[in-house]
Design a protein around this motif. Structure first.
Motif, PDB file in Angstrom:
ATOM      1  N   MET B 638       4.871  -8.870  -3.922  1.00  0.00           N
ATOM      2  CA  MET B 638       4.031  -8.232  -4.663  1.00  0.00           C
ATOM      3  C   MET B 638       4.587  -6.574  -4.680  1.00  0.00           C
ATOM      4  SD  MET B 638       1.176  -6.910  -1.434  1.00  0.00           S
ATOM      5  CE  MET B 638       0.304  -5.810  -2.510  1.00  0.00           C
ATOM      6  N   ARG B 639       4.093  -6.056  -5.684  1.00  0.00           N
ATOM      7  CA  ARG B 639       4.569  -4.625  -5.990  1.00  0.00           C
ATOM      8  C   ARG B 639       3.586  -4.012  -6.448  1.00  0.00           C
ATOM      9  NH1 ARG B 639       8.530  -5.106 -11.497  1.00  0.00           N
ATOM     10  NH2 ARG B 639       6.751  -5.053 -12.916  1.00  0.00           N
ATOM     11  N   MET B 640       3.609  -2.506  -6.207  1.00  0.00           N
ATOM     12  CA  MET B 640       2.762  -1.615  -6.156  1.00  0.00           C
ATOM     13  C   MET B 640       3.050  -0.230  -6.845  1.00  0.00           C
ATOM     14  SD  MET B 640      -0.191  -0.555  -3.155  1.00  0.00           S
ATOM     15  CE  MET B 640      -0.666  -2.221  -3.052  1.00  0.00           C
ATOM     16  N   ARG B 641       2.528   0.313  -7.831  1.00  0.00           N
ATOM     17  CA  ARG B 641       3.074   1.507  -8.421  1.00  0.00           C
ATOM     18  C   ARG B 641       1.843   2.557  -8.006  1.00  0.00           C
ATOM     19  NH1 ARG B 641       6.379   4.173 -11.688  1.00  0.00           N
ATOM     20  NH2 ARG B 641       5.554   5.950 -12.810  1.00  0.00           N
ATOM     21  N   VAL B 642       2.590   3.674  -7.210  1.00  0.00           N
ATOM     22  CA  VAL B 642       1.459   4.609  -6.510  1.00  0.00           C
ATOM     23  C   VAL B 642       2.091   6.077  -6.955  1.00  0.00           C
ATOM     24  CG1 VAL B 642       0.751   5.390  -4.295  1.00  0.00           C
ATOM     25  CG2 VAL B 642       1.415   3.136  -4.728  1.00  0.00           C
ATOM     26  N   ASP B 643       1.052   6.847  -7.539  1.00  0.00           N
ATOM     27  CA  ASP B 643       1.145   8.190  -7.853  1.00  0.00           C
ATOM     28  C   ASP B 643       0.756   9.071  -6.809  1.00  0.00           C
ATOM     29  OD1 ASP B 643       1.861  10.607  -8.951  1.00  0.00           O
ATOM     30  OD2 ASP B 643       0.156  10.559 -10.403  1.00  0.00           O
ATOM     31  N   VAL B 644       1.905   9.853  -5.987  1.00  0.00           N
ATOM     32  CA  VAL B 644       1.403  10.412  -4.829  1.00  0.00           C
ATOM     33  C   VAL B 644       1.294  12.080  -5.334  1.00  0.00           C
ATOM     34  CG1 VAL B 644       2.194  11.414  -2.351  1.00  0.00           C
ATOM     35  CG2 VAL B 644       2.555   9.158  -3.291  1.00  0.00           C
ATOM     36  N   ASN B 666       5.445  -5.116   4.810  1.00  0.00           N
ATOM     37  CA  ASN B 666       5.834  -3.684   4.567  1.00  0.00           C
ATOM     38  C   ASN B 666       6.352  -3.393   3.215  1.00  0.00           C
ATOM     39  OD1 ASN B 666       7.320  -1.414   4.596  1.00  0.00           O
ATOM     40  ND2 ASN B 666       8.428  -1.700   6.427  1.00  0.00           N
ATOM     41  N   LEU B 667       5.607  -2.452   2.476  1.00  0.00           N
ATOM     42  CA  LEU B 667       5.908  -2.219   0.984  1.00  0.00           C
ATOM     43  C   LEU B 667       6.971  -1.188   0.747  1.00  0.00           C
ATOM     44  CD1 LEU B 667       2.358  -2.390  -0.362  1.00  0.00           C
ATOM     45  CD2 LEU B 667       4.095  -4.125  -0.511  1.00  0.00           C
ATOM     46  N   THR B 677       7.183   2.998  -7.336  1.00  0.00           N
ATOM     47  CA  THR B 677       6.934   1.657  -7.178  1.00  0.00           C
ATOM     48  C   THR B 677       7.414   0.932  -5.935  1.00  0.00           C
ATOM     49  OG1 THR B 677       7.080   1.456  -9.520  1.00  0.00           O
ATOM     50  CG2 THR B 677       6.983  -0.622  -8.276  1.00  0.00           C
ATOM     51  N   LEU B 678       6.534   0.323  -5.160  1.00  0.00           N
ATOM     52  CA  LEU B 678       7.099  -0.240  -3.906  1.00  0.00           C
ATOM     53  C   LEU B 678       6.789  -1.792  -3.886  1.00  0.00           C
ATOM     54  CD1 LEU B 678       4.683   2.166  -1.526  1.00  0.00           C
ATOM     55  CD2 LEU B 678       7.155   2.411  -2.201  1.00  0.00           C
ATOM     56  N   ARG B 679       7.767  -2.324  -3.246  1.00  0.00           N
ATOM     57  CA  ARG B 679       7.739  -4.058  -3.303  1.00  0.00           C
ATOM     58  C   ARG B 679       7.484  -4.376  -1.728  1.00  0.00           C
ATOM     59  NH1 ARG B 679      11.414  -2.563  -7.270  1.00  0.00           N
ATOM     60  NH2 ARG B 679      10.956  -3.195  -9.321  1.00  0.00           N
ATOM     61  N   GLY B 680       7.189  -5.599  -1.746  1.00  0.00           N
ATOM     62  CA  GLY B 680       7.149  -6.436  -0.326  1.00  0.00           C
ATOM     63  C   GLY B 680       7.119  -7.977  -0.855  1.00  0.00           C
ATOM     64  N   PRO B 681       7.732  -8.813   0.366  1.00  0.00           N
ATOM     65  CA  PRO B 681       7.652 -10.146   0.265  1.00  0.00           C
ATOM     66  C   PRO B 681       6.393 -10.525   0.541  1.00  0.00           C
ATOM     67  CG  PRO B 681       8.839  -9.688   2.091  1.00  0.00           C
ATOM     68  CD  PRO B 681       8.672  -8.101   1.581  1.00  0.00           C
TER      69      PRO B 681
END
Lengths: 309, 1030
Positions: B638-644, B666-667, B677-681
């Motif tokens: 999965m991946r997730m785009r986050v704007d901090v 763990n992303l 953009t964070l990714r994790g298995p």
């Protein structure tokens, strides 16, 4: 009043002797006088029929002679024993050995579920005879009364006549000196009654048993040596050889036979006149003068006389 | 012999009264004997029930010695055997204890997997294992477990080296045995650690794991290297078959002495046993039977004596003329006594052995109904003593009853014209009334009337009250009849007039009324008490078990139990999956959380009509409010785009908690500011995204130990899943609807979650102690609706804290109910799927159950087994109810009912015979009445009315008195050894059993009255007028 020599002799050999016997039954609030001074002697081997109306006290006399109740007053002796003081245990022994008794209701004399012979054995059971002797005697008695063929039949399945004959056999089981029977033929037909009377006589003749039988049956009276009529708690009359005699009580009273009461109804004033061999009674209102003062004449022997107004 | 024959002829002649006296005598003896026999059997049953399937620690002991494994066995054996002989005596040891199961235990290591495993020799181990290959016979031969062989690739014939032992040769591979069997259970946790993990977490393996034990020959351990440390363990069960009831009292203390023995301690032997808790439990249970059995036996015995007195009085009275005849024939006092008493005495003596046999049979029959299967019914000495007392009491009753007849004079007997003398005086009534009143007063003063669960002495109340009411009622009946005299004279008809006149003539009333009323008081009370206790057992059993059948199951690894059940019961009306979690720690210890499928649960679970709210379907619907669909993750990443916008501590990790049971995904780290953009298995998915958490970089994802003010403001702009080689976005609603998310931690100020065109915005202001900022998926209610028993809720409203399947706090929205099926007073019911989500689908401590209807049990069990589900235990509502009924109070209640019913039956028989004999004595009177022109049918009706009035009155008064006693003391009669906190018990006697009792009693009385009156009047003949009135 002293007894006559004749009576004294009779008393000496009597199986039953009563002197001034009084019996009062007491219940709360009510006293009934059943016997009011009975004097009676029954000699050894004598057969006596006790007659009298219902309620006269005949059965009470029987209870007294059997030691089942004790007299209120007077003396009663049976087989030489004074019954006034006898204990229950002695009375039971007496009934076992010397006094047999037959009740009015055949069913009450017997255990209905027991055989005829079993009933005779039951009467003998307290004695010390050997079982064999008891059985032999029971068989003999049944033979004598003609019930040998039904010896093993339950008493409750015998006819009324057979039951009463069996009752006599049971009463005779231990060879009593005195047999008391309370109307033994009252519920029987003529033939059965005759058989019972024959049985009683035979027992008297063969065994010498003194018989005292309460009865209303004239046939019994005729068959027995003596009849004693109880009226109103007293001995009113005696019959011997077919003739009826009045009995004078200790207080001089007499009870007139029923047929004479037509001449001297109760309440009649009568004049007693001495005659060479006794006393004659005359109605005071029938002596011709019609003057009652005459009743108070010097020859009067009794204050009694005439009909009360 | 001749006299005995005469007595027997007399008995046969009086067939009716003989039969009644004989039956009553038998009943008295049987009642007296049955109590002790039943008591003995019930003690055995309790002993067996409470010791069956007990763990070793509760019904035996485990002794162990540690040290060099080659030398520990002899220390243990000599020490334990010697001490056992000392405590229990050499002769008793083999009777009291089963042969010991010895174990020698060492440990090995399989370096390739870094796995430890026990090396074990255990007595007859091969006889208790199923294995391929051969049983180890020589030193260093071993059997290895199937799971270890699978993981490590071991096979028969292989030699294991470097295990800390000489080379170990595998001679066979064993299948995991039944870990709950008595042989394995004491050491299962030590020998089969991998299997324990299977049950807990779904599969063996993992680094540093433990393999199941290898089993070897004794000589392997006997010749173990000197450095090899280990233990000798002796498991010894108590031998239930050899233990006598008389052993129990001393067993607990002796076992305690044994376990705390100084001798053993000095030799280093450690003994574990808690037998004393079991023996205390057994003795406590026995005590609950003893007093009720004694009281019930005494009550029924007293009633039997009363019946005997009545029957013998009539019989001896009927023999009055015969006794008088014996006296007339010159029988002395002693001989008359023997003659008069011989018949009843012979009956009593004959009744003794027969009564014993019947008592034994009755106790056996009762035992087969409600004692444990196969419970032997022995005749203890106490039963003989009780029977002797009953016979002695019967003799006393005979003498009392006969004395008047025996002492009556001949003239008095023959000249009697009536039976007024038979009327009982006031003295006996006064004694009975005073005794009853004093007893009731005492019970009232000591609080045994009207209060709940106050003690078995309350069992005396029905007898005492019944007796008191009976005495008074027996006096009232003639008065009432006298009052009705005039009415029947004018309007009631001749039959009623004659009947009422005769009853009214007996100013003292009849003993029949007393006996009937007393016995029916006891019977109706016993029926009420039994029916109430049975209803309560059923109620408690239903709520304890939850459903007609409860299967505890283990689904095969990787298979979903709900899916299996769905296939077996597609309509959802026969079976339901239930997750059963029992909290063992903390303030919630003992609390139970049940996760159910609401609609299935509503079809299968017990929900008695007395429970509130009454509509279970409606309740079930309230358990499953519809939240947004869960976010299901598929694919392998999965991946997730986050704007901090703001992050107080840079370098935070964003972690996705998913419900696969694996560690969180763990992303990666977030920047302090800016988009990333964070990714994790993803492993083991499809799975559900449970939450997103923030944790400190490089450390545990949880933060520090104090509340921390933070400042997090970020926007999740996209979430994508890597499926079939392509990135696919999750449905848009998860980013554009704030309702699909909620604050994971409740704190103040709360997190702020908003949705906008750019995505999902999340602001965090503070973090509680030892927690991580969490954004939770709103895939379940924040507080799970839960059915909670009122006793647990204690009036609280609003959300309450429960426990989830991991033992952690779970917010619940309570719905108060009377009780919870499956855990009546200490359980909460929640939706299973929500609860599983709230517990991260962690089943480690959950007992998975399948609840079924009784009719579907066999089909569901077969289907489950076919699907590879292991059915561990089966619990049924009927079984729970039977177990409750087999406890002391239940057994006493059954005995009371049986005894009282028998007494009532006899009382009816005796009463009818009494009235029959009384009427038979009046045959002269009936003959005279018939001779005077009264129709025979009128006479029959008169007698029928008389019988019906006397019998019916006694019966109805008795039943009313019994119900009155029930109203007073039913709550005080013990029903349970330990009372359940829920559900509330019911003390209103069910109408059906009482109606049946009344119906049976009335029917029996009517039939008997008709038969008696018909046969009696048909026997009246005019010839009887020739006889003197009796």
């Amino acid at each position: 009043m002293s007894e006559t020599p004749e009576r004294e002799r009779a008393t000496a050999t009597a199986t039953v002797h009563c002197d001034g016997l009084v019996q009062v039954y007491g219940t709360p609030g009510l006293e009934v006088t059943a016997l009011r001074g009975v004097d009676l002697d029954v000699a050894e081997g004598e057969t006596v029929a006790l007659l009298g109306p219902s309620g006269a006290g005949k059965s009470t006399l029987m209870w007294l002679f059997a030691g089942l109740i004790k007299p209120t007053a007077g003396v009663v002796e049976v087989c030489g024993r004074r019954m006034n003081d006898i204990s229950g245990r002695q009375a039971a022994k007496m009934r076992l050995r010397e006094v047999g008794m037959v009740m009015q209701n055949p069913g009450r004399n017997l255990l209905p579920y027991e055989s005829a012979i079993g009933n005779v054995l039951f009467a003998q059971s307290p004695t010390r005879r050997t079982p064999k002797a008891k059985r032999r005697r029971a068989a003999g008695l049944l033979e004598a009364i003609g019930l040998a063929s039904v010896a093993h039949r339950p008493a409750g399945r015998l006819s009324g006549g057979e039951q009463q004959r069996l009752a006599v056999a049971v009463a005779l089981a231990n060879g009593p000196r005195l047999l008391l029977a309370d109307e033994p033929t009252s519920q029987l037909d003529l033939r059965s009654a005759a058989a019972v009377i024959d049985l009683l006589r035979a027992a008297n003749e063969d065994l010498g048993t003194t018989m005292l039988v309460v009865t209303h049956d004239p046939a019994v009276g005729k068959a027995f040596q003596r009849t004693v009529t109880i009226r109103d708690g007293r001995v009113g009359a005696e019959g011997r050889a077919g003739e009826e005699f009045l009995v004078v009580g200790k207080d001089g009273s007499i009870q007139l036979p029923t047929d004479l009461l037509e001449v001297l109804p109760p309440g009649t004033l009568a004049r007693a006149v001495r005659i060479p061999d006794g006393v004659a009674l005359h109605r005071a209102d029938m002596d011709g003068s019609g003057d009652l003062d005459a009743l108070r004449g010097p020859d009067s022997t009794s204050p009694a006389g005439g009909q009360r107004p | 012999m001749t006299q005995l024959a005469a007595v027997i002829r007399g008995l046969l002649h009086r067939g009716g009264s003989t039969l009644v006296i004989f039956l009553v005598s038998i009943a008295a003896v049987a009642a007296a004997a049955a109590g002790p026999i039943y008591y003995e059997a019930s003690r055995t049953s309790v002993l067996r029930d409470l010791t069956a399937n007990k763990p070793l620690i509760s019904w035996g002991f485990e002794a162990s010695v540690t040290g060099p494994v080659a030398g520990v066995e002899s220390i243990l054996t000599s020490g334990v055997i010697g001490q056992l002989d000392l405590e229990f005596g050499t002769r008793n040891v083999s009777r009291l204890f089963k042969p010991p199961i010895m174990s020698l235990e060492g440990s090995g290591n399989y370096p390739l997997y870094n796995a430890n495993f026990p090396v074990v020799w255990r007595t007859d181990e091969c006889a208790h294992l199923r294995f391929s290959g051969t049983c180890p016979q020589a030193a260093n031969q071993i059997l290895v477990g199937q799971s270890a062989a699978r993981v490590a690739g071991w096979h028969t014939g292989q030699v294991l080296r470097n295990t800390g032992w000489p080379a170990l040769k595998i001679t066979g591979i064993y299948q995991t045995p039944d870990l709950n069997s008595p042989y394995w259970a004491p050491r299962a946790a030590s020998y089969f650690p991998a299997e324990e993990q299977v049950i807990g977490s779904g599969g063996p393996g993992g680094g540093g794991a433990s393999f199941d034990a290898v089993f070897t020959a004794r000589s392997t351990l006997g010749n173990a290297p000197a450095r090899q440390q280990g233990a000798a363990v002796m498991d010894v069960y108590l031998n239930s078959a050899g233990i006598r009831q008389s052993d129990i009292g001393a067993l607990g203390p002796k076992m305690t002495d044994f376990t705390t023995s100084q001798n053993l301690a000095l030799q280093g032997v450690i003994v574990s046993s808690q037998v004393y808790t079991t023996t205390a439990q057994i003795e406590g249970n026995w005590r609950t039977i003893a007093v009720p059995v004694l009281l019930v036996t005494l009550e029924v015995l007293t009633l039997s004596w009363l019946l005997l007195f009545m029957a013998v009085s009539d019989a001896v009275e009927a023999r009055g003329p015969e006794v008088a005849l014996a006296k007339l024939r010159g029988h002395g006092r002693w001989r008359t006594l023997v003659f008069g008493l011989s018949e009843p005495v012979i009956l009593l003596l004959a009744a003794l052995p027969l009564g014993m046999v019947i008592g034994w049979l009755a106790a056996g029959a009762l035992g087969r109904l409600d004692l444990g299967p196969g419970t032997p019914t022995a005749v203890p000495g106490l039963a003989w003593a009780a029977a002797g007392v009953a016979t002695a009491g019967g003799l006393a009753a005979v003498i009392l009853a006969a004395q008047r007849t025996l002492r009556r004079g001949v003239v008095q007997e023959f000249r009697r014209s009536g039976r007024r003398g038979a009327d009982r005086g006031w003295v006996m009534d006064a004694i009975l009334l005073t005794g009853s009143a004093a007893g009731l007063l005492e019970l009232g003063v000591t609080g045994r009337i009207g209060s709940a669960h106050s003690g078995v002495l309350s069992l005396l109340v029905p007898g005492l009250l019944g007796m008191a009411v009976a005495v008074v009622a027996s006096r009232l009946l003639p008065l009432a009849c006298r009052a009705a005299y005039e009415w029947t004279g004018k309007r009631g008809g001749l039959a009623a007039f004659l009947a009422i006149r005769h009853i009214a003539r007996r100013a003292g009333g009849t003993r029949t009324t007393i006996v009937l009323a007393t016995s029916f008081a006891l019977t109706s009370f016993a029926v009420a008490a039994w029916a109430v206790s049975q209803a309560n057992y059923r109620l408690v059993a239903q709520t304890r078990s939850g459903a007609p059948v409860v299967l505890t199951v283990t689904p095969p690894a990787g298979r979903s139990l709900p899916a299996i059940v769905d296939r077996l019961d597609p309509r959802g009306t026969k079976a339901a999956v239930v997750d059963n979690f029992v909290s063992l720690t903390g303030s919630s210890a003992g609390d139970v959380t049940l996760g159910v499928d609401p609609s299935r649960f509503a079809h299968v679970a017990f929900w008695p009509g007395s429970f509130r709210p009454s509509d279970l379907n409606a309740l079930a619907r309230r358990l499953e409010p519809t939240p947004p669909d869960p976010l299901v993750l598929t694919g392998n990443a999965m991946r997730m785009r986050v704007d901090v916008r703001k992050l107080s501590l840079p370098g935070e990790l964003l972690t996705a908690n998913v419900t696969t049971g694996a560690t969180p995904v763990n992303l990666g780290s977030l920047p302090a500011h800016g988009a990333v953009t964070l990714r994790g298995p993803l492993v083991g998915c499809p799975c559900v995204l449970e939450s997103l958490s923030l944790g400190e970089s490089g450390k545990d994802i949880q933060r520090g130990l104090i509340n921390t003010a933070v400042n997090v403001n970020l926007t999740i702009e996209s979430i994508e899943l890597h499926v079939d080689g392509r990135w696919r976005p999750v449905p848009a609603r998860f980013l554009h609807s704030a309702a699909t998310w909620r604050e994971g931690l409740h704190d103040n100020p709360p997190d702020k979650i908003t949705a906008g065109p750019r995505g999902l915005s999340w602001q965090v202001f503070t973090v509680p102690v030892s927690q991580s900022p969490t954004l939770a998926s709103a895939n379940r209610p924040a507080a799970l609706p839960a059915l909670i028993p009122s006793t647990l809720l204690r009036g609280r409203t609003g959300p309450v804290a429960g426990v989830n399947f991991e033992g952690n706090s779970l917010a619940l929205e309570p719905i108060g109910v009377t009780a919870v099926p499956g855990a009546p007073g200490n359980g909460v019911i929640v939706d299973r799927q929500y609860a599983e989500l709230a517990s991260n689908e962690d089943f480690t401590f959950v007992n998975q159950q399948v609840w079924t209807t009784a009719a579907a049990e066999h089909r569901i069990v077969a289907g489950l087994k076919a699907a590879g589900v292991v059915v561990g235990s089966v619990s049924t509502e009927a079984g729970v109810q039977a177990a409750l009924a087999r406890q002391g109070p239940g057994l006493a209640s059954t005995l009371f009912l049986a005894d009282a019913a028998a007494a009532a039956l006899l009382a009816v028989g005796a009463a009818i015979l009494n009235l029959y004999l009384s009427a038979r004595r009046r045959r002269y009177e009936y003959a005279a009445l018939e001779a005077s022109g009264i129709k025979r049918s009128t006479l029959r009706r008169a007698l029928l009315i008389e019988l019906a009035v006397v019998l019916g009155f006694g019966t109805i008064v008795g039943i009313a008195a019994g119900l009155g006693a029930a109203a007073l003391v039913l709550r005080a009669i013990p029903e349970f050894v330990s009372y359940p906190s829920a559900p509330p018990l019911v003390y209103t006697p069910p109408a059906v059993p009482l109606a049946v009792l009344l119906g049976v009693a009335i029917s029996a009385l009517v039939v008997a009255s008709i038969i008696a009156s018909t046969s009696l009047i048909s026997g009246v003949k005019s010839d009887q007028l020739r006889e003197a009135p009796a």
